[in-house]
Design a protein around this motif. Structure first.
Motif, short mmCIF file in Angstrom:
data_model
loop_
_atom_site.label_atom_id
_atom_site.label_comp_id
_atom_site.label_asym_id
_atom_site.label_seq_id
_atom_site.Cartn_x
_atom_site.Cartn_y
_atom_site.Cartn_z
N ALA A 26 0.50 -1.15 0.03
CA ALA A 26 0.60 0.24 -0.14
C ALA A 26 0.82 1.40 0.21
N VAL A 27 1.02 2.01 -0.79
CA VAL A 27 1.45 3.52 -1.43
C VAL A 27 0.11 4.71 -0.44
N ALA A 28 0.68 5.88 0.49
CA ALA A 28 -0.44 6.70 0.55
C ALA A 28 0.45 8.04 -0.50
N VAL A 29 0.05 8.74 -1.19
CA VAL A 29 0.79 9.81 -1.62
C VAL A 29 0.23 11.21 -1.03
N LYS A 30 0.70 12.34 -0.71
CA LYS A 30 0.31 13.43 -0.76
C LYS A 30 0.64 14.14 -1.62
N CYS A 31 -0.29 15.11 -2.16
CA CYS A 31 0.11 15.91 -3.36
C CYS A 31 0.35 17.24 -1.69
N ILE A 32 1.49 18.36 -2.61
CA ILE A 32 2.19 19.07 -2.19
C ILE A 32 1.18 20.42 -2.58
N THR A 33 0.60 20.09 -3.92
CA THR A 33 -0.04 21.34 -4.72
C THR A 33 -1.81 21.11 -5.05
N PRO A 34 -2.96 21.71 -4.71
CA PRO A 34 -4.24 21.47 -5.49
C PRO A 34 -3.75 20.38 -6.40
N SER A 35 -3.37 20.93 -7.82
CA SER A 35 -2.63 20.05 -8.53
C SER A 35 -2.21 19.22 -8.70
N CYS A 36 -1.33 18.69 -7.67
CA CYS A 36 -0.42 17.61 -7.65
C CYS A 36 0.50 17.86 -8.44
N THR A 37 0.90 18.49 -8.80
CA THR A 37 2.63 19.54 -9.03
C THR A 37 3.92 17.75 -8.42
N ASN A 38 3.59 18.78 -7.99
CA ASN A 38 4.45 17.49 -6.50
C ASN A 38 3.89 16.88 -5.50
N ALA A 39 4.58 15.87 -5.19
CA ALA A 39 3.89 14.63 -3.99
C ALA A 39 4.77 13.82 -3.34
N VAL A 40 4.37 13.67 -2.18
CA VAL A 40 5.39 12.83 -1.81
C VAL A 40 4.60 11.82 -0.63
N TYR A 41 5.16 10.28 -1.36
CA TYR A 41 4.73 9.38 -1.58
C TYR A 41 4.99 8.12 0.03
N ASN A 42 4.87 7.71 0.42
CA ASN A 42 4.81 6.97 1.44
C ASN A 42 4.54 5.34 0.68
N VAL A 43 5.52 3.88 1.75
CA VAL A 43 5.37 2.63 1.58
C VAL A 43 4.51 2.40 2.67
#
Length: 450
Positions: A185-202
């Motif tokens: 499972a992977v959680a992806v948290k976007c940095i911007t509302p349009s998700c141009t950048n994001a951080v993910y965590n397994v």
């Protein structure tokens, strides 16, 4: 006192300054993100400036439902090929709907859609062999959008069946995704509302047996505050090993990086092959105070079970087994904290599946005010998704079978008890084979936001 006249040249300069200010305040900035893994050289990603609170409120009061779902079929044994997006023309999705299709080269296995904090839709989809993508609509009808933006690469073809994806709005107006394939499972948290950048965590909370299962659902509590936290319900991996538990995981940080608070709702949900899959898995909804309720099916009787959490973290709960056998369940809360549930009765009129509706008088469904069949058709109610409209009336989106076609339908209740309904065919032929609806787990249920 005599009014002093402003020279013309100053008026001109002030006008130019005003227009420049408006331009800067409303300008759309453009960024770029390479997508080499799928053959795109450079894909543009667009950031939309946040509207002020008044405009956001106006937008939310005027907006109508949006729907995303997989459609199209390449060949037997492969995955749906097209992502379709519908912006409903009214709260009933009965007129002036706008439909968009995204490229058939994207072999989509799971879809999720939300209204962004900027008043524009955001679509997440998992593409076979490539990973999780975000598509940001640049207008409410999604007539223009960004190219697919790779949020998390996943080149492993784990299995056609074993994929699930849920997207919600997080604090700061950014999307938050939880994605699950066969392995992790992977959680992806976007940095911007349009998700141009994001951080993910397994996500792997300790041993393999505690990993989030394929059958899961998620919500974000206190999403508009800095204390926003994901909360997850799932049947932990691995399966089909028994016993299989049903658990709630309350994340203790915004991105679910640390081990969560875990509550076991059921120590053994049984070995029915349908239960661990995302389409038949548990569903979580938050009441008006963000306290969760979970709806699942009892492993012994096949009846619907409601787990009503008694506190914010769901460390305590009550459970009620309803006297109705059902599958492919969905639920939503009304403003008065009454719970509504849609489900498919496996054997209904003429021996075929039918769509049914329940309204509970309380959070844990101790008292039922309504239980009824709501679609007059037969062979219907597949993979229903229920949401509460901004008009406080339930909307149910689901698949039905008509001859050799799989149809996508919307049912709008005219009151909270759904005593009368408006049923609309949204897509008369999704090109998804009817034989797969009940026997396979390839389909992603339709995703709906209001």
């Amino acid at each position: 006192m005599q009014r002093r006249n402003i020279p013309f040249n100053w008026v001109f300069i002030l006008g130019i300054f005003f227009l420049a200010s408006v331009f800067l305040l409303t300008n759309v900035g453009v960024g770029y993100l390479p997508l080499g893994q799928i053959g795109y050289a450079i894909a543009p990603s667009v950031v939309i400036n946040q509207k002020d609170n008044a405009l956001n409120l106006l937008s939310s009061l005027q907006r109508t439902p949006i729907i995303a779902y997989p459609a199209g079929w390449i060949a037997a044994g492969t995955t749906p090929a097209v992502v379709k997006f519908i912006h409903c023309g009214d709260q009933k999705c009965a007129a002036n709907n706008v439909v968009q299709s995204f490229p058939s080269t994207l072999f989509t296995k799971a879809v999720s859609v939300i209204w962004g904090s900027d008043g524009l839709p955001m679509i997440a989809n998992f593409v076979k062999y490539y990973g999780v993508f975000g598509i940001k609509c640049l207008d409410p009808n999604c007539s223009t959008s960004t190219n697919p933006n790779l949020l998390y690469p996943d080149v492993v073809d784990s299995s056609i069946s074993y994929t699930s994806l849920v997207m919600k709005n997080h604090y700061g107006g950014v999307p938050f995704y939880l994605y699950r394939n066969y392995f992790y499972a992977v959680a992806v948290k976007c940095i911007t509302p349009s998700c141009t950048n994001a951080v993910y965590n397994v996500l792997n909370f300790g041993s393999t047996s505690s990993t989030i299962g394929i059958a899961f659902d998620m919500a974000i509590q206190l999403a508009s505050t800095p204390n926003a936290r994901p909360i997850i319900v799932d049947v932990p991996f691995p399966f089909p090993m028994a016993p299989r538990k049903l658990v709630v995981r309350k994340c203790v940080d915004a991105s679910c990086l640390n081990p969560p608070i875990v509550t076991v709702l059921d120590n053994d949900v049984g070995s029915s092959p349908a239960d661990p899959y995302p389409q038949s898995g548990p569903k979580m909804v938050l009441d008006p105070e963000d306290v969760p309720a979970i709806v699942f099916r009892d492993s012994v009787s096949g009846n619907i079970v409601v787990y009503g959490c008694l506190d914010f973290d769901c460390t305590q709960f009550n459970s009620v087994i309803l006297p109705y056998a059902g599958r492919q369940i969905s639920a939503a809360f009304a403003a008065d904290s009454s719970l509504v549930i849609s489900y498919q009765k496996p054997v209904g009129l003429n021996g075929l599946p039918e769509l049914r509706f329940i309204r509970c008088a309380d959070v844990t469904c101790n008292t039922i005010t309504t239980e009824k069949r709501v679609d007059a058709g037969t062979d219907t109610g597949y993979h229903s998704k229920t949401v509460m409209g901004i008009d406080s009336k339930p909307l149910i989106v689901y698949y039905a079978i008509r001859g050799t076609a799989t149809v996508l339908k919307a049912l709008k209740c005219r009151d909270m008890d759904c005593t009368a309904q408006t049923v609309t065919v949204l897509d008369p032929n999704t090109n998804l084979p009817p034989s797969e609806l009940a026997t396979n787990f390839v389909f992603s249920p339709p995703s709906v936001d209001v």
